[in-house]
Design a protein around this motif. Structure first.
Motif, PDB file in Angstrom:
ATOM      1  N   LEU B 443      39.528 -29.757  14.833  1.00  0.00           N
ATOM      2  CA  LEU B 443      38.388 -29.404  13.986  1.00  0.00           C
ATOM      3  C   LEU B 443      38.303 -27.886  13.864  1.00  0.00           C
ATOM      4  N   VAL B 444      37.870 -27.419  12.710  1.00  0.00           N
ATOM      5  CA  VAL B 444      37.786 -25.979  12.498  1.00  0.00           C
ATOM      6  C   VAL B 444      36.670 -25.675  11.491  1.00  0.00           C
ATOM      7  N   SER B 445      36.194 -24.447  11.488  1.00  0.00           N
ATOM      8  CA  SER B 445      35.198 -24.007  10.502  1.00  0.00           C
ATOM      9  C   SER B 445      35.711 -22.776   9.784  1.00  0.00           C
ATOM     10  N   PRO B 446      35.186 -22.525   8.588  1.00  0.00           N
ATOM     11  CA  PRO B 446      35.536 -21.293   7.873  1.00  0.00           C
ATOM     12  C   PRO B 446      34.830 -20.108   8.538  1.00  0.00           C
ATOM     13  N   PRO B 447      35.293 -18.887   8.263  1.00  0.00           N
ATOM     14  CA  PRO B 447      34.554 -17.707   8.725  1.00  0.00           C
ATOM     15  C   PRO B 447      33.313 -17.523   7.850  1.00  0.00           C
ATOM     16  N   MET B 448      32.202 -17.050   8.457  1.00  0.00           N
ATOM     17  CA  MET B 448      30.956 -16.836   7.697  1.00  0.00           C
ATOM     18  C   MET B 448      31.133 -15.767   6.605  1.00  0.00           C
ATOM     19  N   GLU B 449      32.049 -14.820   6.859  1.00  0.00           N
ATOM     20  CA  GLU B 449      32.229 -13.705   5.922  1.00  0.00           C
ATOM     21  C   GLU B 449      32.376 -14.134   4.467  1.00  0.00           C
ATOM     22  N   CYS B 450      33.163 -15.181   4.217  1.00  0.00           N
ATOM     23  CA  CYS B 450      33.432 -15.513   2.819  1.00  0.00           C
ATOM     24  C   CYS B 450      32.170 -16.036   2.115  1.00  0.00           C
ATOM     25  N   PHE B 451      31.305 -16.733   2.876  1.00  0.00           N
ATOM     26  CA  PHE B 451      30.065 -17.215   2.263  1.00  0.00           C
ATOM     27  C   PHE B 451      29.115 -16.044   1.987  1.00  0.00           C
ATOM     28  N   GLU B 452      29.070 -15.091   2.927  1.00  0.00           N
ATOM     29  CA  GLU B 452      28.230 -13.905   2.724  1.00  0.00           C
ATOM     30  C   GLU B 452      28.693 -13.105   1.508  1.00  0.00           C
ATOM     31  N   ALA B 453      30.023 -12.924   1.416  1.00  0.00           N
ATOM     32  CA  ALA B 453      30.563 -12.155   0.289  1.00  0.00           C
ATOM     33  C   ALA B 453      30.229 -12.854  -1.031  1.00  0.00           C
ATOM     34  N   ALA B 454      30.265 -14.182  -1.013  1.00  0.00           N
ATOM     35  CA  ALA B 454      29.946 -14.933  -2.233  1.00  0.00           C
ATOM     36  C   ALA B 454      28.476 -14.760  -2.603  1.00  0.00           C
TER      37      ALA B 454
END
Lengths: 469, 469
Positions: B443-454
């Motif tokens: 299991l893995v999650s995306p980094p928060m950075e990409c959602f913040e940048a969006a």
């Protein structure tokens, strides 16, 4: 007013439903203990059986035998050969029964089988010969075989043959015809007979070739997978059917049989989500046979219906039948059929519940409770209730939704009589009249009588207290 | 002492975990509200995006487009033909990346693809030419295609072609090679290249024949069934694979191809539980393409990883990528591999989660949470958490264990940033070094950075308040 009433009240009730209902109507959270008084009049024999010092160990032995059994598909061949069945002798589902007491669907299936065997020129003539006593009948269970619905087997029908290599036992079941107008639901029109002929001439021989070339197929391993794939093995066999077909495919394709026949066989098998039921049933029969005949064991080893009577057998009492009236299922009707069209419960397929799947594994197949308007929590509650009736879990068959707990296995007749809770069976419904075929599918329970009769008989077999160690 | 303390205390906590932990350590029942303060520094753009008057309707439109999309398998053909791909031009998973920043498994897969295309005589020569800039790379997503793990596609590889007849879009994915030492996990040994040749010479053409003879196969309908059969469509595709094979079988058997080839194809497909993944992925891509490009919508339409960067795209921002560092999955390792052997997250397969299955449908496939020591309730909790991040449910895909609620669909970037909760992705793990292949799954999650940048980019695109109606 005392302090306790200022917090939230939580009440635990046991027995009389009225208390819980009244409290709940007032918005009070209520936890019900599923306790019911034993069935009236049965206390003395029940006590005697429950105090039998052999019981606990005997039930553990029966459960261990059931859960350690093997069940591999080893052959496909005609009943004439596999069961040494003569023309004019017919097997049927459930406990023994004569023509005069037989229900419509069982009579209909026998009429079709007589026509199929060429023993009559018309359904009318077949019925007349059957009524005249020209032929003989016997429960499939008496030959170690099982059949869904009417369960009628005649000499020319092809059978799956399964082998338990742990206990060296064999079991058999006919090939599944599909749904709707089919012999096992009591239909006998020309299309039904034509399909049986194709099954005898093309399907059976092709599956024989495939099975012999493939070698033994471990059916219990497929069941272990299917119950993780939404199949409970009785009313739903979708994943199981595809997994069995997958095993046969290489041998079928390289069989050298005509391509049109191979295609027809593949389409027939993969187009019928119930095809695998007729392999699950003899696998379950092998498990229950392994658990049968343990002295002092109160574990149910057969539940079977002939459309008139529901019969059970119990491990400690060998092959004796205990019967009561078969019930009508509660469920969903096909087309414009309704409850008046349905025959009482019929078929040996309750062997699946006897072995711990079907209604007992309802939690894994919530789509089925929707047939009767139920929800996922109803499905889980059903499986939970079945654990209360059983002597143990089958670790080989894990239910994901129950946190991978094994299927509830080995119905204890004393638990049924003591709690008044009945085993839950998933089933198809046959039309009441001969010739109609399937009218629906739903849920049904056995009559309490057969469990009571078994407890009384068990009590008679308990050794006198002076013999206790 | 007041009266209230004589009853059982139940406490509801929100925010700081410490309160709940302390109470629980004292044996006090505690209900936690899953509230987290928004990520620091993001309040201003987040507020601006959330107040955008277009947002709710735009998200509803994006969701409606996603859940109404069609996805039928219509053909199987080489990438050269399907995608007009030239030799020497390679597609890969995830957002754009150059050779110098590529991870081991992506480099390994490119080395294998160069050898497979005959553009180098040895892996060493292939690597030298790749490093020298002799070839060009492009994300598969830029061509409407998707690829699991490294996702490398070269001109001679055969592709599934899917069509959405509602929005008239097409998507593609390569054929699944099986598990272990395979190109998509970065392996390029001679057996890997030999398998690719067999796939190009036998498998691809056979599936083309079967697919063209069968006609369009509704993949979304198969997904609807498989998620009722324990498959979540990302790490588990067992039932889906068998159901797709069933569709092809009649055409395969009557194809006139050599029996040995038909048997090899059937055994290859049915022997690989992941085969169907490469059909699920382009089906999910068609859903997300349908939901993309809705002005003002904060719905995520792509999540993809190249083994170095994790990238997302958002409906209201079209084809712009927002990236952050790919994470290492938490899971189960094969053989004697361990965390040090694993490459960061790679592959376009997170398109399944983007469309609402995979980790989002974890509740239906509890076997997968066991990879990380989880239980059934963890699986259900994961799906529950994903509903909180999504703009709606997909009624076409019902999860039995969630009382037949539709799959959580349409990740809202504002929900992710506002709650600090990240999408849950089920994934395979590639070895860190080129050539190793698969080392595990987890299991893995995306980094928060990409959602913040969006969110920041969305805020810049919000119309000035004077323009609000």
């Amino acid at each position: 007013m005392t302090a306790v009433s200022t917090g939230d009240l939580t009440v635990i009730t046991a027995g009389a439903q009225m208390f819980a209902d009244t409290l709940r109507a007032q918005g009070v959270a209520t936890t019900e203990v599923a306790w019911l008084p034993p069935v009236a009049g049965i206390e003395a024999p029940l006590t005697s059986v429950m105090l039998d010092p052999r019981r606990v160990a005997a039930n553990a032995r029966a459960l261990a035998a059931m859960t350690s059994a093997g069940a591999s598909l080893v052959d496909v061949r005609p009943a004439r050969e596999a069961l040494d069945l003569d023309a004019g002798h017919f097997l049927h589902a459930g406990p023994p029964i004569g023509w005069e007491r037989m229900s419509g669907p069982l009579r209909g299936a026998l009429v079709g089988a007589v026509v199929y065997e060429g023993l009559a020129d018309s359904p009318e003539q077949a019925e007349a010969r059957l009524a005249a006593g020209d032929f003989s009948f016997e429960p499939a269970h008496h030959r170690g075989a099982v059949g869904p619905m009417a369960g009628v087997v005649s000499a020319s029908m092809w059978m799956f043959e399964l082998h338990d290599d742990v206990h060296d036992q064999r079991s058999w079941c006919s090939l599944n015809e599909g749904l709707g107008k089919v012999l096992r639901y009591g239909a006998y029109s020309p299309d039904v007979i034509d399909r049986l002929r194709w099954m005898g001439e093309v399907l059976g021989p092709a599956l024989q070739t495939a099975s012999r070339a493939t070698g033994p197929i471990d059916i219990l391993a497929i069941v272990a997978q299917m119950i993780q794939m939404g199949d409970e093995g009785h009313n739903r066999n979708r994943a199981g059917t595809l997994m069995l077909l997958k095993e046969w495919l290489p041998a079928l394709i390289t069989s050298g049989l005509p391509t049109t026949d191979v295609t027809a066989v593949v389409e027939f098998v993969s187009g019928n989500d119930h095809f695998f039921l007729n392999v699950v049933m003899p696998a379950c029969k092998l498990m229950t046979v392994a658990g049968n005949g343990v002295s002092g064991s109160t574990v149910v080893t057969t539940m079977a219906r002939n459309g008139t009577d529901f019969g059970i057998q119990v491990s400690g009492l060998g092959d004796r039948w205990f019967t009561g009236p078969a019930q009508v299922a509660d469920g969903l009707y096909l087309a414009n059929f309704g409850p008046d069209d349905a025959n009482p419960d019929i078929g040996d397929s309750a062997i699946t519940e006897t072995a711990g799947i079907g209604g007992f594994a309802m939690a894994t197949a919530p789509a089925i409770v929707r047939l009767v308007g139920g929800s996922v929590s109803d499905a889980i509650a059903t499986t939970r209730r079945m654990y209360d009736l059983c002597v143990g879990d089958n670790q080989r068959w894990a239910l994901p939704i129950m946190d991978f707990r094994g299927t509830p296995t080995g119905i204890d007749v004393t638990a049924v009589v003591r709690t008044g809770q009945l085993p839950q069976i998933n089933t198809g419904m046959a039309g009441r009249l001969a010739g109609v075929g399937q009218v629906g599918a739903g849920l049904v329970s056995p009559p309490m009588e057969c469990f009571e009769a078994a407890v009384v008989a068990m009590a008679e077999a308990v050794p006198p207290m002076t013999a206790w160690r």
